[in-house]
Design a protein around this motif. Sequence first.
Motif, mmCIF file in Angstrom:
data_model
loop_
_atom_site.group_PDB
_atom_site.id
_atom_site.type_symbol
_atom_site.label_atom_id
_atom_site.label_comp_id
_atom_site.label_asym_id
_atom_site.label_seq_id
_atom_site.Cartn_x
_atom_site.Cartn_y
_atom_site.Cartn_z
ATOM 1 N N ASP A 80 -27.073 -9.051 7.654
ATOM 2 C CA ASP A 80 -27.263 -9.924 6.494
ATOM 3 C C ASP A 80 -27.201 -9.073 5.226
ATOM 4 O OD1 ASP A 80 -27.775 -12.027 4.845
ATOM 5 O OD2 ASP A 80 -29.934 -12.127 5.274
ATOM 6 N N SER B 130 -25.326 -9.915 2.173
ATOM 7 C CA SER B 130 -24.661 -10.612 1.082
ATOM 8 C C SER B 130 -25.681 -11.309 0.192
ATOM 9 C CB SER B 130 -23.662 -11.644 1.632
ATOM 10 O OG SER B 130 -24.319 -12.568 2.470
ATOM 11 N N PHE B 131 -25.257 -11.559 -1.067
ATOM 12 C CA PHE B 131 -26.086 -12.329 -1.975
ATOM 13 C C PHE B 131 -26.064 -13.786 -1.524
ATOM 14 C CE2 PHE B 131 -24.669 -8.811 -4.784
ATOM 15 C CZ PHE B 131 -25.918 -8.316 -5.112
ATOM 16 N N GLY B 132 -27.216 -14.315 -1.197
ATOM 17 C CA GLY B 132 -27.253 -15.706 -0.779
ATOM 18 C C GLY B 132 -26.610 -15.902 0.582
ATOM 19 N N PRO B 133 -26.176 -17.118 0.891
ATOM 20 C CA PRO B 133 -25.522 -17.393 2.178
ATOM 21 C C PRO B 133 -24.237 -16.587 2.325
ATOM 22 C CG PRO B 133 -26.138 -19.429 1.045
ATOM 23 C CD PRO B 133 -26.324 -18.321 0.058
ATOM 24 N N ARG B 134 -23.840 -16.351 3.562
ATOM 25 C CA ARG B 134 -22.643 -15.561 3.816
ATOM 26 C C ARG B 134 -21.385 -16.215 3.255
ATOM 27 N NH1 ARG B 134 -21.528 -13.109 9.729
ATOM 28 N NH2 ARG B 134 -23.575 -12.272 9.194
ATOM 29 N N TRP B 135 -21.392 -17.541 3.165
ATOM 30 C CA TRP B 135 -20.204 -18.260 2.705
ATOM 31 C C TRP B 135 -20.093 -18.295 1.174
ATOM 32 C CZ3 TRP B 135 -21.868 -21.990 -0.521
ATOM 33 C CH2 TRP B 135 -23.147 -22.517 -0.320
ATOM 34 N N LEU B 136 -21.134 -17.865 0.459
ATOM 35 C CA LEU B 136 -21.143 -18.003 -0.997
ATOM 36 C C LEU B 136 -20.029 -17.196 -1.665
ATOM 37 C CD1 LEU B 136 -22.456 -19.123 -3.540
ATOM 38 C CD2 LEU B 136 -24.016 -17.161 -3.524
ATOM 39 N N MET C 37 -20.053 -8.181 -5.351
ATOM 40 C CA MET C 37 -20.482 -8.557 -4.006
ATOM 41 C C MET C 37 -20.419 -7.375 -3.049
ATOM 42 S SD MET C 37 -21.470 -11.627 -4.172
ATOM 43 C CE MET C 37 -21.312 -13.145 -5.129
#
Length: 234
Positions: free
Chosen positions: A35, A37-43, A99
């Motif tokens: 984990d 990434s900033f926020g959800p992985r899809w963001l 990112m």
Amino acid sequence: MRHEHAIIHHRALDFWSARAAILVIICLQLLVINDLSFGPRWLAPSIEATLLIPLSIATAWTQMATQRAVEHDHWYTIGRFRVFIRRMALVMTGVISIMNCGALAFLVRALLEGHAGAGTTLLVDALNIWVTNVIVFALWFWSTDRGGPPTCGLVKRAQADFLFPQMTLPDREIRDWLPGFVDYVFLAFTNSTAFSPTDTLPLSKRAKLLMMAEAMISLLTIALVAARAVNILA
């Protein structure tokens, strides 16, 4: 097709190679195991895809428009779109850079806190970040040299940010040679592995700063993260 803006049609492959590179980065971000990434992985992939769609449409429009343009107004509109393409590309490259640096920061923090996961997953994520770093700086080099591809053919060689070997040869046949996207990918790759210029030299301050930033991120990824992953596996 002799107009100065017509080069966007003649060098169409470079533009679409850069768009394909963005798709590769999106796939790499979705494949990160930990984990990071900033926020959800899809963001991040969603933001980049949202920017990529209008950028691709604008690129396709300008390439088709250069084939039909005759009057001054037509070329003026194409010039406006080239400026839009440059700005959109810089925004998207900036988002990807933030990112990727964030992912590296999260990975380093996980290492320092002792919960970075198994050595295999750590090594895969480190390689993911390193490859993304190479691609994103290839985009930065391509987007900034001589004002970027939207001004390609409009800026004199003396104002170049990088000195490629072809630019030093006296042969008249390559006097008007211009670097393509693959040339910048090679530049980014060699700088990321050697941590210094190889066959291509930075000329401007921004080029030197970009190469320093890429080398620093690459060194941190390889020396700290990858080394720790090898120790875990050993």
